[in-house]
Design a protein around this motif. Sequence first.
Motif, PDB file in Angstrom:
ATOM      1  N   ASP A 104       0.936  -1.403   0.004  1.00 47.67           N
ATOM      2  CA  ASP A 104      -0.034  -0.115  -0.142  1.00 47.67           C
ATOM      3  C   ASP A 104       0.753   1.274   0.061  1.00 47.67           C
ATOM      4  N   TRP A 105       2.233   1.247   0.238  1.00 45.35           N
ATOM      5  CA  TRP A 105       3.159   2.362   0.301  1.00 45.35           C
ATOM      6  C   TRP A 105       3.928   2.460  -0.955  1.00 45.35           C
ATOM      7  N   VAL A 106       3.984   1.360  -1.727  1.00 44.83           N
ATOM      8  CA  VAL A 106       5.019   1.709  -2.580  1.00 44.83           C
ATOM      9  C   VAL A 106       4.052   1.149  -4.087  1.00 44.83           C
ATOM     10  N   ASP A 107       4.251   2.040  -5.279  1.00 41.96           N
ATOM     11  CA  ASP A 107       3.589   1.637  -6.450  1.00 41.96           C
ATOM     12  C   ASP A 107       4.437   0.357  -7.301  1.00 41.96           C
ATOM     13  N   PRO A 108       3.631  -0.579  -8.051  1.00 40.18           N
ATOM     14  CA  PRO A 108       4.112  -1.561  -8.425  1.00 40.18           C
ATOM     15  C   PRO A 108       5.334  -1.664  -9.149  1.00 40.18           C
ATOM     16  N   GLN A 109       5.742  -0.292  -9.940  1.00 41.98           N
ATOM     17  CA  GLN A 109       7.002  -0.471 -10.854  1.00 41.98           C
ATOM     18  C   GLN A 109       8.073   0.053  -9.932  1.00 41.98           C
ATOM     19  N   THR A 110       7.926   0.722  -8.915  1.00 42.29           N
ATOM     20  CA  THR A 110       8.821   1.055  -8.066  1.00 42.29           C
ATOM     21  C   THR A 110       9.147  -0.245  -7.040  1.00 42.29           C
ATOM     22  N   ALA A 111       8.219  -0.720  -6.805  1.00 46.11           N
ATOM     23  CA  ALA A 111       8.510  -1.984  -5.868  1.00 46.11           C
ATOM     24  C   ALA A 111       9.336  -3.223  -6.420  1.00 46.11           C
ATOM     25  N   SER A 112       8.877  -3.331  -7.952  1.00 45.32           N
ATOM     26  CA  SER A 112      10.016  -4.130  -8.865  1.00 45.32           C
ATOM     27  C   SER A 112      11.356  -3.641  -8.815  1.00 45.32           C
ATOM     28  N   GLU A 113      11.530  -2.351  -8.840  1.00 44.59           N
ATOM     29  CA  GLU A 113      12.874  -1.874  -8.979  1.00 44.59           C
ATOM     30  C   GLU A 113      13.524  -2.085  -7.455  1.00 44.59           C
ATOM     31  N   TYR A 114      12.988  -1.891  -6.581  1.00 46.27           N
ATOM     32  CA  TYR A 114      13.398  -2.141  -5.304  1.00 46.27           C
ATOM     33  C   TYR A 114      13.966  -3.472  -5.019  1.00 46.27           C
ATOM     34  N   ILE A 115      13.039  -4.367  -5.372  1.00 41.70           N
ATOM     35  CA  ILE A 115      13.280  -5.990  -5.311  1.00 41.70           C
ATOM     36  C   ILE A 115      14.730  -6.288  -6.045  1.00 41.70           C
ATOM     37  N   ALA A 116      14.643  -5.617  -7.264  1.00 41.15           N
ATOM     38  CA  ALA A 116      15.682  -5.907  -8.215  1.00 41.15           C
ATOM     39  C   ALA A 116      17.060  -5.479  -7.527  1.00 41.15           C
ATOM     40  N   GLY A 117      17.148  -4.221  -6.911  1.00 38.54           N
ATOM     41  CA  GLY A 117      18.178  -3.868  -6.421  1.00 38.54           C
ATOM     42  C   GLY A 117      18.755  -4.716  -5.145  1.00 38.54           C
ATOM     43  N   ALA A 164      19.571 -13.018 -13.218  1.00 35.42           N
ATOM     44  CA  ALA A 164      18.588 -13.282 -14.450  1.00 35.42           C
ATOM     45  C   ALA A 164      17.499 -14.178 -13.784  1.00 35.42           C
ATOM     46  N   PHE A 165      18.002 -15.149 -13.258  1.00 33.42           N
ATOM     47  CA  PHE A 165      16.737 -16.068 -12.860  1.00 33.42           C
ATOM     48  C   PHE A 165      15.896 -15.425 -11.918  1.00 33.42           C
ATOM     49  N   LEU A 166      16.534 -14.934 -10.774  1.00 37.75           N
ATOM     50  CA  LEU A 166      15.633 -14.336  -9.646  1.00 37.75           C
ATOM     51  C   LEU A 166      15.081 -12.908 -10.191  1.00 37.75           C
ATOM     52  N   LEU A 167      15.597 -12.190 -10.844  1.00 33.20           N
ATOM     53  CA  LEU A 167      14.947 -10.833 -11.620  1.00 33.20           C
ATOM     54  C   LEU A 167      13.829 -11.507 -12.383  1.00 33.20           C
ATOM     55  N   GLY A 168      13.877 -12.496 -13.257  1.00 33.96           N
ATOM     56  CA  GLY A 168      13.086 -12.992 -13.971  1.00 33.96           C
ATOM     57  C   GLY A 168      11.746 -13.547 -13.064  1.00 33.96           C
ATOM     58  N   VAL A 169      12.246 -14.003 -11.971  1.00 30.09           N
ATOM     59  CA  VAL A 169      11.040 -14.617 -11.196  1.00 30.09           C
ATOM     60  C   VAL A 169      10.017 -13.549 -10.573  1.00 30.09           C
ATOM     61  N   SER A 170      10.783 -12.306 -10.399  1.00 20.80           N
ATOM     62  CA  SER A 170      10.114 -11.170  -9.711  1.00 20.80           C
ATOM     63  C   SER A 170       9.642 -10.371 -10.879  1.00 20.80           C
ATOM     64  N   ASN A 171       9.425 -10.762 -12.091  1.00 19.18           N
ATOM     65  CA  ASN A 171       8.867 -10.278 -13.136  1.00 19.18           C
ATOM     66  C   ASN A 171       9.725  -8.851 -13.715  1.00 19.18           C
ATOM     67  N   VAL A 172      11.077  -8.777 -13.392  1.00 19.09           N
ATOM     68  CA  VAL A 172      11.936  -7.907 -13.789  1.00 19.09           C
ATOM     69  C   VAL A 172      12.418  -8.380 -15.312  1.00 19.09           C
ATOM     70  N   THR A 173      12.451  -7.437 -16.217  1.00 21.15           N
ATOM     71  CA  THR A 173      13.059  -7.903 -17.546  1.00 21.15           C
ATOM     72  C   THR A 173      14.704  -7.455 -17.544  1.00 21.15           C
ATOM     73  N   VAL A 174      15.319  -8.370 -17.867  1.00 20.58           N
ATOM     74  CA  VAL A 174      16.501  -8.159 -17.777  1.00 20.58           C
ATOM     75  C   VAL A 174      17.469  -8.264 -19.125  1.00 20.58           C
ATOM     76  N   PRO A 175      18.146  -7.322 -19.537  1.00 18.03           N
ATOM     77  CA  PRO A 175      19.024  -7.676 -20.846  1.00 18.03           C
ATOM     78  C   PRO A 175      20.306  -8.135 -20.540  1.00 18.03           C
ATOM     79  N   TRP A 176      20.385  -9.517 -21.038  1.00 15.61           N
ATOM     80  CA  TRP A 176      21.467 -10.337 -20.699  1.00 15.61           C
ATOM     81  C   TRP A 176      22.798  -9.782 -21.206  1.00 15.61           C
ATOM     82  N   ASP A 177      22.899  -8.964 -22.216  1.00 16.43           N
ATOM     83  CA  ASP A 177      24.252  -8.412 -22.761  1.00 16.43           C
ATOM     84  C   ASP A 177      24.599  -7.498 -21.706  1.00 16.43           C
TER      85      ASP A 177
END
Length: 339
Positions: A104-117, A164-177
């Motif tokens: 309720d405190w963080v929007d979905p896009q920002t939440a995804s970025e926090y999880i990615a970091g 890449a696996f964990l970011l993918g599981v968290s629905n974060v698109t990662v450019p492999w290159d």
Amino acid sequence: MGFFERYLSVWIGLCILTGMLLGNLLPELFQFIAKLEVAHVNLPVAIFIWVMIFPMMVQVDFSAIKDIGKKPKGLVLTLVINWLIKPFTMAALGWLFFRVLFVDWVDPQTASEYIAGMILLGVAPCTAMVFVWSQLTKGDANYTLAQVSINDIIMIFAFAPIAAFLLGVSNVTVPWDTLILSVMLYVLIPLVAGVLTRRALDRPDNHQRLQSFLDATKPISIAGLLATVILLFGFQAEVILQQPLAIVLIAIPLLIQTYGIFAIAFFGAKALKLPHNIAGPACLIGTSNFFELAVAVAISLFGLQSGAALATVVGVLVEVPVMLSLVAIINRSRHWFPT
């Protein structure tokens, strides 16, 4: 230990304040620096990170690996923590807090970025600062070198796939290159350069030239660390002041992760009856993060102003004081372990 290492937490604290002050007083300067990038890699940040990492990589002695079989338990403990437990608990905590508890405190896009970091922090085991933590606990220096050497080799091959696996599981698109380029820039190249430099300077019967080089570059390495901290907090200064709650929200799961992983490693070392000078470094290597790599990759993948970059910067903010508290725990529990 040198003067700067002994008061490292003080210098980092001052650099955090300096970065935030400059970032608010001179935002145009930091916006200009942020634009100095090639292939999504910020050049000033990359230079400072290389300056910081390279002297530490020269310390890595791969010849120490041949003796690791004499005391394998500490190595096994560290490898299990670093590659089979820590990345996955970090991803799980990120998901729990930012998809459930803080939803309720963080929007979905920002939440995804926090999880990615957070994931990038969890997948990057410490290879640099661990030498300082080992010294503070009077750890076995050769064993610490062997631990770091093996972790560096594994990181070259394992960091990108696990991230890449964990970011993918968290629905974060990662450019492999970009991810692979980051590993090459911040792990492989400094490591190879460190190995070649060590071979050029060191001699079996005379380590003086190598030691002189390490003594001369140690202040440069620390300067690179402090300059990196100033830059990172300068980039994020406005966000930190405008969103102090975000810093608290990110810090909570990071603190739980750090103390939780330390508890697993600590009681694992005790169960394995490791001697204290091996148990200490083993616990701290498994607990601390290669935040320099995590920050660099987060910036490359998501940008300087992203939530992922902010999460890794909060990792820097949390890392030093927390690790110093864990060093104190290790030192005070010396009588719990065999000598």
